[in-house]
Write a protein that holds these residues in place. Structure first.
Motif, PDB file in Angstrom:
ATOM      1  N   UNK A  29      -7.604  28.486   3.563  1.00  0.00           N
ATOM      2  CA  UNK A  29      -8.021  29.793   4.099  1.00  0.00           C
ATOM      3  C   UNK A  29      -7.758  30.875   3.054  1.00  0.00           C
ATOM      4  N   UNK A  30      -6.634  30.784   2.347  1.00  0.00           N
ATOM      5  CA  UNK A  30      -6.354  31.741   1.261  1.00  0.00           C
ATOM      6  C   UNK A  30      -7.506  31.762   0.265  1.00  0.00           C
ATOM      7  N   UNK A  31      -8.115  30.608   0.020  1.00  0.00           N
ATOM      8  CA  UNK A  31      -9.223  30.515  -0.930  1.00  0.00           C
ATOM      9  C   UNK A  31     -10.450  31.297  -0.468  1.00  0.00           C
ATOM     10  N   UNK A  32     -10.573  31.529   0.829  1.00  0.00           N
ATOM     11  CA  UNK A  32     -11.711  32.284   1.353  1.00  0.00           C
ATOM     12  C   UNK A  32     -11.488  33.802   1.312  1.00  0.00           C
ATOM     13  N   UNK A  33     -10.256  34.221   1.072  1.00  0.00           N
ATOM     14  CA  UNK A  33      -9.923  35.645   0.985  1.00  0.00           C
ATOM     15  C   UNK A  33     -10.080  36.064  -0.470  1.00  0.00           C
ATOM     16  N   UNK A  34     -11.005  36.953  -0.723  1.00  0.00           N
ATOM     17  CA  UNK A  34     -11.232  37.424  -2.083  1.00  0.00           C
ATOM     18  C   UNK A  34     -10.623  38.817  -2.243  1.00  0.00           C
ATOM     19  N   UNK A  35      -9.555  38.875  -3.021  1.00  0.00           N
ATOM     20  CA  UNK A  35      -8.911  40.162  -3.307  1.00  0.00           C
ATOM     21  C   UNK A  35      -9.695  40.833  -4.420  1.00  0.00           C
ATOM     22  N   UNK A  36      -9.986  42.094  -4.250  1.00  0.00           N
ATOM     23  CA  UNK A  36     -10.678  42.836  -5.298  1.00  0.00           C
ATOM     24  C   UNK A  36      -9.672  43.277  -6.359  1.00  0.00           C
ATOM     25  N   UNK A  37     -10.126  43.343  -7.593  1.00  0.00           N
ATOM     26  CA  UNK A  37      -9.293  43.911  -8.652  1.00  0.00           C
ATOM     27  C   UNK A  37      -9.108  45.385  -8.327  1.00  0.00           C
ATOM     28  N   UNK A  38      -8.161  46.029  -8.990  1.00  0.00           N
ATOM     29  CA  UNK A  38      -7.994  47.479  -8.771  1.00  0.00           C
ATOM     30  C   UNK A  38      -9.279  48.215  -9.100  1.00  0.00           C
ATOM     31  N   UNK A  39      -9.925  47.822 -10.194  1.00  0.00           N
ATOM     32  CA  UNK A  39     -11.179  48.485 -10.591  1.00  0.00           C
ATOM     33  C   UNK A  39     -12.282  48.220  -9.566  1.00  0.00           C
ATOM     34  N   UNK A 110      -6.535  50.670   0.783  1.00  0.00           N
ATOM     35  CA  UNK A 110      -6.491  51.913   0.012  1.00  0.00           C
ATOM     36  C   UNK A 110      -7.423  51.749  -1.179  1.00  0.00           C
ATOM     37  N   UNK A 111      -7.555  52.774  -1.983  1.00  0.00           N
ATOM     38  CA  UNK A 111      -8.464  52.702  -3.123  1.00  0.00           C
ATOM     39  C   UNK A 111      -8.129  51.528  -4.030  1.00  0.00           C
ATOM     40  N   UNK A 112      -6.873  51.208  -4.214  1.00  0.00           N
ATOM     41  CA  UNK A 112      -6.478  50.163  -5.152  1.00  0.00           C
ATOM     42  C   UNK A 112      -6.406  48.764  -4.546  1.00  0.00           C
ATOM     43  N   UNK A 113      -6.537  48.625  -3.220  1.00  0.00           N
ATOM     44  CA  UNK A 113      -6.384  47.307  -2.611  1.00  0.00           C
ATOM     45  C   UNK A 113      -7.377  47.089  -1.475  1.00  0.00           C
ATOM     46  N   UNK A 114      -8.264  46.127  -1.705  1.00  0.00           N
ATOM     47  CA  UNK A 114      -9.281  45.753  -0.723  1.00  0.00           C
ATOM     48  C   UNK A 114      -9.536  44.252  -0.816  1.00  0.00           C
ATOM     49  N   UNK A 115     -10.104  43.718   0.257  1.00  0.00           N
ATOM     50  CA  UNK A 115     -10.402  42.293   0.320  1.00  0.00           C
ATOM     51  C   UNK A 115     -11.788  42.089   0.921  1.00  0.00           C
ATOM     52  N   UNK A 116     -12.484  41.066   0.434  1.00  0.00           N
ATOM     53  CA  UNK A 116     -13.727  40.614   1.035  1.00  0.00           C
ATOM     54  C   UNK A 116     -13.413  39.274   1.688  1.00  0.00           C
ATOM     55  N   UNK A 117     -13.856  39.101   2.921  1.00  0.00           N
ATOM     56  CA  UNK A 117     -13.476  37.909   3.675  1.00  0.00           C
ATOM     57  C   UNK A 117     -14.545  37.613   4.726  1.00  0.00           C
ATOM     58  N   UNK A 118     -14.804  36.331   5.013  1.00  0.00           N
ATOM     59  CA  UNK A 118     -15.700  36.027   6.130  1.00  0.00           C
ATOM     60  C   UNK A 118     -15.099  36.576   7.434  1.00  0.00           C
TER      61      UNK A 118
END
Length: 166
Positions: A29-39, A110-118
């Motif tokens: 499941x961790x593999x399905x969570x895509x953390x965005x870089x700060x940029x 927040x601006x520096x931390x976001x995730x894309x996830x099903x």
């Protein structure tokens, strides 16, 4: 959404809740969570939330901002703390978002931390996301404009961004 270069591996320190045994997030499941870089997260924030550099967290957005929920949901705290066994949060989110389980959705802390996830993964593991920031973080589906805000003290609310919101 965003180019694949906008993502980074989950980090046990930054993304601690996904590795905490109390949240039970298996590696598959961790593999399905895509953390965005700060940029990548900053690009997402600038495009969809605010271009003002002083507005880097949902709690710093002005009262005139488009992030104004219209519908109050269940209190997420009892479920988060294991004091409520029913899936009130998941049921509410399924009803208001009306998305398929594989549809990608964004969790924005927040601006520096976001995730894309099903969407289905978020529904099963939302406490891991909220544990990292429960002060205004929100779930957002850019194509539909649907969003849900997770606020302090368990507040959960839903709204839809209008097409002309800036």
């Amino acid at each position: 959404m965003l180019p694949s270069t906008s993502f980074r591996p989950l980090d046990p320190e930054t993304d601690w809740a996904f590795f905490d045994p109390g949240f039970h997030v298996p590696q598959e499941i961790q593999a399905e969570v895509q953390a965005l870089t700060e940029a990548g997260s900053a690009e997402l924030w600038t495009e969809h939330v605010s271009a003002n550099p002083n507005e880097r967290h949902p709690m710093l957005l002005p009262g005139s901002h488009w992030l104004k929920p219209k519908l109050q949901g269940p209190n997420w705290m009892p479920e988060f703390n294991g004091k409520q066994s029913e899936a009130a949060v998941g049921t509410f989110l399924q009803e208001v978002f009306e998305l398929g389980m594989q549809e990608l959705i964004l969790f924005i802390a927040m601006r520096e931390r976001s995730y894309s996830v099903p969407f289905g993964v978020f529904l099963r593991h939302w406490p891991s996301f909220v544990a990292g920031d429960d002060e205004g973080s929100f779930l957002f589906h850019p194509r539909s404009g649907a969003f849900a805000c997770f606020g302090p003290n368990g507040s959960l609310s839903f709204g839809r961004r209008s097409a002309n919101a800036a």
